[in-house]
Design an enzyme around this catalytic site. Structure first.
Site, PDB file in Angstrom:
ATOM      1  N   ASP A  96      12.899 -22.281  58.110  1.00  0.00           N
ATOM      2  CA  ASP A  96      13.966 -21.326  57.797  1.00  0.00           C
ATOM      3  C   ASP A  96      14.277 -20.563  59.078  1.00  0.00           C
ATOM      4  OD1 ASP A  96      15.577 -19.294  56.404  1.00  0.00           O
ATOM      5  OD2 ASP A  96      14.559 -19.979  54.611  1.00  0.00           O
TER       6      ASP A  96
ATOM      7  N   ALA B  92      14.938 -21.178  49.142  1.00  0.00           N
ATOM      8  CA  ALA B  92      13.600 -21.738  49.315  1.00  0.00           C
ATOM      9  C   ALA B  92      13.575 -22.840  50.367  1.00  0.00           C
ATOM     10  CB  ALA B  92      13.102 -22.298  47.985  1.00  0.00           C
ATOM     11  N   LYS B  93      14.731 -23.449  50.629  1.00  0.00           N
ATOM     12  CA  LYS B  93      14.864 -24.519  51.627  1.00  0.00           C
ATOM     13  C   LYS B  93      13.788 -25.590  51.467  1.00  0.00           C
ATOM     14  CE  LYS B  93      17.598 -21.639  54.688  1.00  0.00           C
ATOM     15  NZ  LYS B  93      17.402 -20.271  54.187  1.00  0.00           N
ATOM     16  N   ARG B  94      13.596 -26.046  50.234  1.00  0.00           N
ATOM     17  CA  ARG B  94      12.630 -27.089  49.951  1.00  0.00           C
ATOM     18  C   ARG B  94      13.207 -28.465  50.285  1.00  0.00           C
ATOM     19  NH1 ARG B  94      10.147 -22.868  49.899  1.00  0.00           N
ATOM     20  NH2 ARG B  94       8.745 -22.173  48.265  1.00  0.00           N
ATOM     21  N   THR B 118      18.271 -23.622  47.546  1.00  0.00           N
ATOM     22  CA  THR B 118      18.649 -24.175  48.846  1.00  0.00           C
ATOM     23  C   THR B 118      17.670 -25.295  49.211  1.00  0.00           C
ATOM     24  OG1 THR B 118      17.379 -22.470  50.005  1.00  0.00           O
ATOM     25  CG2 THR B 118      19.729 -22.050  49.705  1.00  0.00           C
TER      26      THR B 118
END
Lengths: 271, 271
Positions: A96, B92-94, B118
């Protein structure tokens, strides 16, 4: 944990086995469901059964996160239970903007005491660097994975004729060193591992995809091993779910030992 | 939540404001530390103060995860407290192999009830698809971010002369539709937003980087708005940390309202 310490453990145990703790409440043996914390109880018994042949444990964070606060507690307890001389990987694939990555680093390296975390490269330098600032901790950066979707972007050709993952390998080596940066390298094809090895001769590779996901351990060693072994080969389902009876830990040990014996031969041959 | 429902809310509130709940225990007003759950107490008051001008709330998951099981509980309570007609984003950008992404989807869409998450694109189709299988839920895929590191890989030129993020936009549109797929598009330069808009005319964009991170709201609207607005513009620090006194919620409301008023003008002008 230093690179030298990881290598020493590999030599002592004659193993470069990482056991993946992809612990799923729906897959663990029925009799464990009576325990106060079935996930932790399962992990505890797997760790007891494999700690002398495994050099690393890799909890897959999704499995814990999917259970909410309770899963998070099972993860904490598991991490505390793993012997301190064994390398630990938070398989979290985070990444991130800088201040957010710094918080993830705090979560996995401070609140918990993982030795390393898997990180996704898409957001670039400031998404990776905060993890590298922790002394004695490691980033394991996604380079080339072995899943179907790895063909979508990772192997896309850049304007210089080289695949995108080459750029990830090259650029990231300006951020970290072989002493704090490893790579995730999928094991489906030996020549691909050789390709990555030529671009990162000294770095350790975390290799998923041996066993249940296909990929031959012999090829991984032949094409990927360096002077300090340079490999952590993961097996999850093939070990932890080899047996769903009350004997699961014993069977897990047998499966882990089989891999370790094969690894011993490969270490003897190539090192 | 459907695209139509999101648009209706934008029209009703004359706003496309997303409030980022990057709630940091070290930054919230001192007097809240006496509360049983200071993080939730802060969020609750921010939500009460902004719910009539915000169309979305975006908790940044790292902030909760860094607090362990306790943070996870604060997140659950916050999500339950947000009025059901307001769109929620798990930032969360998983992104992982298929069965692992499926678990993350279960965590954020089932265990919790987020409307969207996200997701990072590096691992390709099987890392994204499991999130798209949930009816009424959304993937917000990283396309072009506004952080420093976005220049490392996202804008790298592919062999066809186009930057890498174009390929992410193009390929991902074979996986999802404007009804279940949005994109993260950074707001630092207007012409970049126009570029993404030309490649994804109907999709909603989640735009971070307005306010504290730079980027002009006018440019975002000018270059990014489509017939259904197509924008959710996030502000975190500029709203939630505008005031560290006991008046923080009142000041947060004022800041949110300022943005909403600017947004109303832009909606009147462009729609």
């Amino acid at each position: 944990m230093t690179r030298q310490e990881i290598f020493q453990q590999i030599q002592q145990k004659a193993s470069f086995l990482c056991v993946g703790l992809d612990t799923d409440i729906q897959k663990i043996p029925q009799h464990l469901l009576k325990a106060a914390d079935p996930i932790f109880e399962f992990n505890k018994q797997i760790i007891d059964a494999t700690a002398d042949v495994a050099v690393a444990y890799k909890p897959n964070i999704a499995f814990y996160e999917s259970l909410g606060a309770k899963g998070w507690e099972s993860l904490h307890k598991t991490l505390e239970y793993i012997p301190k001389n064994i390398f630990t990987v938070a398989d979290a694939k985070r990444g991130d903007i800088g201040n957010t990555s710094a918080l993830y680093a705090r979560a996995f390296f401070d609140t918990m005491d993982f030795n390393s975390i898997t990180v996704a490269p898409y957001m670039g330098v400031d998404s990776v660097s905060p993890f590298l600032e922790f002394e004695g901790k490691w980033v394991i950066l996604l380079a080339l994975t072995s899943n179907q979707g790895s063909q979508d972007f990772q192997t896309l050709t850049a304007s210089d004729g080289r695949p995108y993952f080459h750029h990830v390998l090259e650029k990231s080596q300006t951020w970290g060193t072989p002493d704090n940066l490893m790579y995730v390298v999928g094991a489906t094809r030996g020549e691909k591992i050789a390709e990555v090895r030529s671009l990162a001769p000294e770095h350790f590779f975390l290799v998923p995809g041996v066993g249940a996901q296909g990929g031959s351990l012999e090829d991984v060693a032949k094409f990927g091993m360096n002077e300090q072994c340079g490999l952590l080969v993961n097996s999850s389902r093939g070990i932890i779910y080899a047996d769903s009876s009350e004997n699961f830990a014993k069977t897990a040990r047998m499966e882990a030992q089989k891999l370790q014996e094969e690894m011993k031969k490969l270490l003897d041959h190539y090192l």
